[in-house]
Design a protein around this motif. Structure first.
Motif, PDB file in Angstrom:
ATOM      1  N   VAL A 249      75.669  -5.353 -14.816  1.00 19.19           N
ATOM      2  CA  VAL A 249      76.236  -5.259 -13.558  1.00 19.19           C
ATOM      3  C   VAL A 249      76.861  -4.094 -13.397  1.00 19.19           C
ATOM      4  O   VAL A 249      76.855  -3.172 -12.163  1.00 19.19           O
ATOM      5  CB  VAL A 249      77.099  -6.526 -13.225  1.00 19.19           C
ATOM      6  N   TYR A 250      77.761  -3.559 -14.321  1.00 21.88           N
ATOM      7  CA  TYR A 250      78.484  -2.412 -14.130  1.00 21.88           C
ATOM      8  C   TYR A 250      77.684  -1.285 -13.951  1.00 21.88           C
ATOM      9  O   TYR A 250      78.006  -0.139 -13.176  1.00 21.88           O
ATOM     10  CB  TYR A 250      79.498  -2.215 -15.261  1.00 21.88           C
TER      11      TYR A 250
ATOM     12  N   PRO B 175      83.955 -13.621 -17.020  1.00 22.64           N
ATOM     13  CA  PRO B 175      83.096 -14.435 -17.957  1.00 22.64           C
ATOM     14  C   PRO B 175      81.931 -15.222 -16.988  1.00 22.64           C
ATOM     15  O   PRO B 175      80.909 -15.406 -17.369  1.00 22.64           O
ATOM     16  CB  PRO B 175      83.953 -15.623 -18.512  1.00 22.64           C
ATOM     17  N   VAL B 176      82.364 -15.487 -15.641  1.00 23.35           N
ATOM     18  CA  VAL B 176      81.296 -16.066 -14.895  1.00 23.35           C
ATOM     19  C   VAL B 176      80.133 -14.926 -14.672  1.00 23.35           C
ATOM     20  O   VAL B 176      78.808 -15.480 -14.707  1.00 23.35           O
ATOM     21  CB  VAL B 176      81.569 -16.418 -13.439  1.00 23.35           C
ATOM     22  N   THR B 177      80.454 -13.672 -14.602  1.00 26.92           N
ATOM     23  CA  THR B 177      79.184 -12.793 -14.456  1.00 26.92           C
ATOM     24  C   THR B 177      78.546 -12.453 -15.674  1.00 26.92           C
ATOM     25  O   THR B 177      77.203 -12.701 -15.598  1.00 26.92           O
ATOM     26  CB  THR B 177      79.957 -11.279 -14.215  1.00 26.92           C
ATOM     27  N   GLN B 178      79.149 -12.594 -16.919  1.00 29.60           N
ATOM     28  CA  GLN B 178      78.582 -12.658 -18.178  1.00 29.60           C
ATOM     29  C   GLN B 178      77.729 -13.902 -18.263  1.00 29.60           C
ATOM     30  O   GLN B 178      76.310 -13.745 -18.884  1.00 29.60           O
ATOM     31  CB  GLN B 178      79.542 -12.585 -19.398  1.00 29.60           C
ATOM     32  N   ASN B 179      77.924 -14.828 -17.828  1.00 28.50           N
ATOM     33  CA  ASN B 179      77.153 -16.300 -18.065  1.00 28.50           C
ATOM     34  C   ASN B 179      76.049 -16.016 -17.178  1.00 28.50           C
ATOM     35  O   ASN B 179      74.975 -16.499 -17.614  1.00 28.50           O
ATOM     36  CB  ASN B 179      78.073 -17.502 -17.760  1.00 28.50           C
TER      37      ASN B 179
ATOM     38  N   VAL C  38      74.393 -13.312 -16.234  1.00 27.15           N
ATOM     39  CA  VAL C  38      73.453 -12.247 -16.561  1.00 27.15           C
ATOM     40  C   VAL C  38      72.779 -12.894 -17.840  1.00 27.15           C
ATOM     41  O   VAL C  38      71.605 -12.797 -17.908  1.00 27.15           O
ATOM     42  CB  VAL C  38      74.197 -11.031 -16.881  1.00 27.15           C
ATOM     43  N   MET C  39      73.465 -13.479 -18.531  1.00 26.03           N
ATOM     44  CA  MET C  39      72.752 -14.273 -19.700  1.00 26.03           C
ATOM     45  C   MET C  39      71.868 -15.305 -19.287  1.00 26.03           C
ATOM     46  O   MET C  39      70.825 -15.222 -19.918  1.00 26.03           O
ATOM     47  CB  MET C  39      73.935 -14.864 -20.547  1.00 26.03           C
ATOM     48  N   ALA C  40      72.128 -16.072 -18.304  1.00 26.49           N
ATOM     49  CA  ALA C  40      70.916 -16.972 -17.858  1.00 26.49           C
ATOM     50  C   ALA C  40      69.963 -16.560 -17.125  1.00 26.49           C
ATOM     51  O   ALA C  40      68.897 -16.907 -17.522  1.00 26.49           O
ATOM     52  CB  ALA C  40      72.061 -17.936 -16.762  1.00 26.49           C
ATOM     53  N   VAL C  41      70.119 -15.184 -16.634  1.00 29.37           N
ATOM     54  CA  VAL C  41      69.098 -14.690 -16.022  1.00 29.37           C
ATOM     55  C   VAL C  41      68.000 -14.087 -16.985  1.00 29.37           C
ATOM     56  O   VAL C  41      66.975 -14.101 -16.898  1.00 29.37           O
ATOM     57  CB  VAL C  41      69.713 -13.562 -15.104  1.00 29.37           C
ATOM     58  N   SER C  42      68.866 -13.470 -18.153  1.00 30.96           N
ATOM     59  CA  SER C  42      68.030 -12.731 -19.303  1.00 30.96           C
ATOM     60  C   SER C  42      67.063 -13.795 -19.926  1.00 30.96           C
ATOM     61  O   SER C  42      65.876 -13.585 -20.287  1.00 30.96           O
ATOM     62  CB  SER C  42      68.905 -12.139 -20.161  1.00 30.96           C
TER      63      SER C  42
END
Length: 321
Positions: free
Chosen positions: A250-251, A303-307, A309-313
């Motif tokens: 995202v960054y 954490p919500v962003t990381q989760n 991104v992980m879900a999408v990947s």
């Protein structure tokens, strides 16, 4: 000069609110806001998106007090040239609304309050970093470089790059490579930002004898230097993603988009270095750029962003990855 200022431009406060407003203006609050944004970004990255609210409040307050102290001393030191320059003549010291000795006492009080607050509620390293920012800005930039070196903004930019170190140290108690990269990003951002401003008001700097790059070398050389620093800045922002792995996808996307626009505006200035509106456009965007870049760091670290991104990947086919 000071006698002229005090006798001919002196103004009086009508109420306590005006007194508070004058001292508030001494701190240059608009500059402080940008410094606090970089401080917060450092804290969020260091805390991996989970910052203690009390620590955040204390660190930002301590940072604001330190920046206010440095800016007040800067106003005190530059009150002679501020009186000459049209855009700064209204400031509390050249206008006579605040006496120099009162401004000095105010600055010392802010510095003491900052150091005490950060030492007690954060840690000693954080307090020392904030104090070093005051010392560097006052002694190295304001006293030594600003009126004597064409590299004033380049070297002096280190003072403005200290806030993210303050934020990082407040969370971790130390400084990692990622913290120093944040320092480097602000350091590289500073010359394009301030040189664009200097190109806009070159004649004012020339009148007061401040050796800004556009005054000494001209607009064409300045535009070339801005382009060079911009070319180094934009790739540097991506080092947080690789090899440091401090920030993620995202960054990276935000940094690439913002950086592309930054390079476009720097290139436009390089093609038309005498165009004041082009310099103004880059200057204004540089502020927005840094704010949004820091916002990108914060959003990416959550954490919500990381989760997400992980879900999408995980939902993508292996062949796509």
């Amino acid at each position: 000069m000071q006698e002229v200022i005090q006798t001919n431009v002196s103004r009086h406060h009508d109420n306590v609110l005006q007194v508070v407003q004058s001292y508030y203006q001494l701190t240059k609050p608009r500059i402080i806001l940008l410094l606090l944004i970089t401080t917060a970004a450092g804290m969020w990255l260091a805390a991996k998106g989970e910052v203690d609210p009390l620590l955040l409040l204390v660190t930002l307050t301590g940072g604001a007090l330190a920046s206010g102290s440095a800016n007040t001393i800067n106003c005190l030191y530059d009150r002679d040239i501020d009186y000459i320059m049209e855009r700064t003549r209204w400031r509390p010291l050249p206008s006579g609304r605040v006496k120099p000795v009162d401004a000095l006492i105010f600055a010392i009080a802010l510095a003491i309050a900052s150091f005490t607050l950060l030492t007690v509620f954060a840690n000693l390293l954080t307090a020392l970093l904030a104090l070093s920012g005051i010392v560097f800005y006052v002694l190295i930039y304001t006293h030594w470089l600003k009126r004597h070196s064409v590299q004033n903004i380049v070297i002096g930019g280190a003072a403005g790059a200290i806030p993210p170190l303050v934020g990082w140290a407040a969370v971790t108690g130390d400084l990692s490579w990622s913290a120093w990269l944040l320092f480097a990003i602000i350091f590289l951002w500073t010359p394009p930002h301030f040189w664009a401003l200097a190109m806009m008001i070159r004649d004012e700097y020339k009148e007061v004898g401040v050796p800004m790059l556009p005054v000494i070398e001209g607009d064409e050389i300045t535009a070339q230097q801005i382009w060079i620093y911009s070319l180094i800045l934009v790739p540097s922002t991506l080092l947080l993603v690789y090899p440091l792995h401090t920030s993620g996808f995202v960054y990276a996307a935000i940094a690439l988009i913002l950086g592309g626009i930054f390079l476009q505006k720097a290139w436009q200035l390089l093609q038309s270095p005498s165009e004041r509106n082009t310099a103004r456009s880059l200057f204004k965007y540089s502020i927005l750029y840094l704010m949004l870049l820091c916002a990108g760091m914060v959003v990416d670290s959550l954490p919500v962003t990381q989760n997400m991104v992980m879900a999408v990947s995980e939902s993508l086919p292996l062949g796509f990855l």
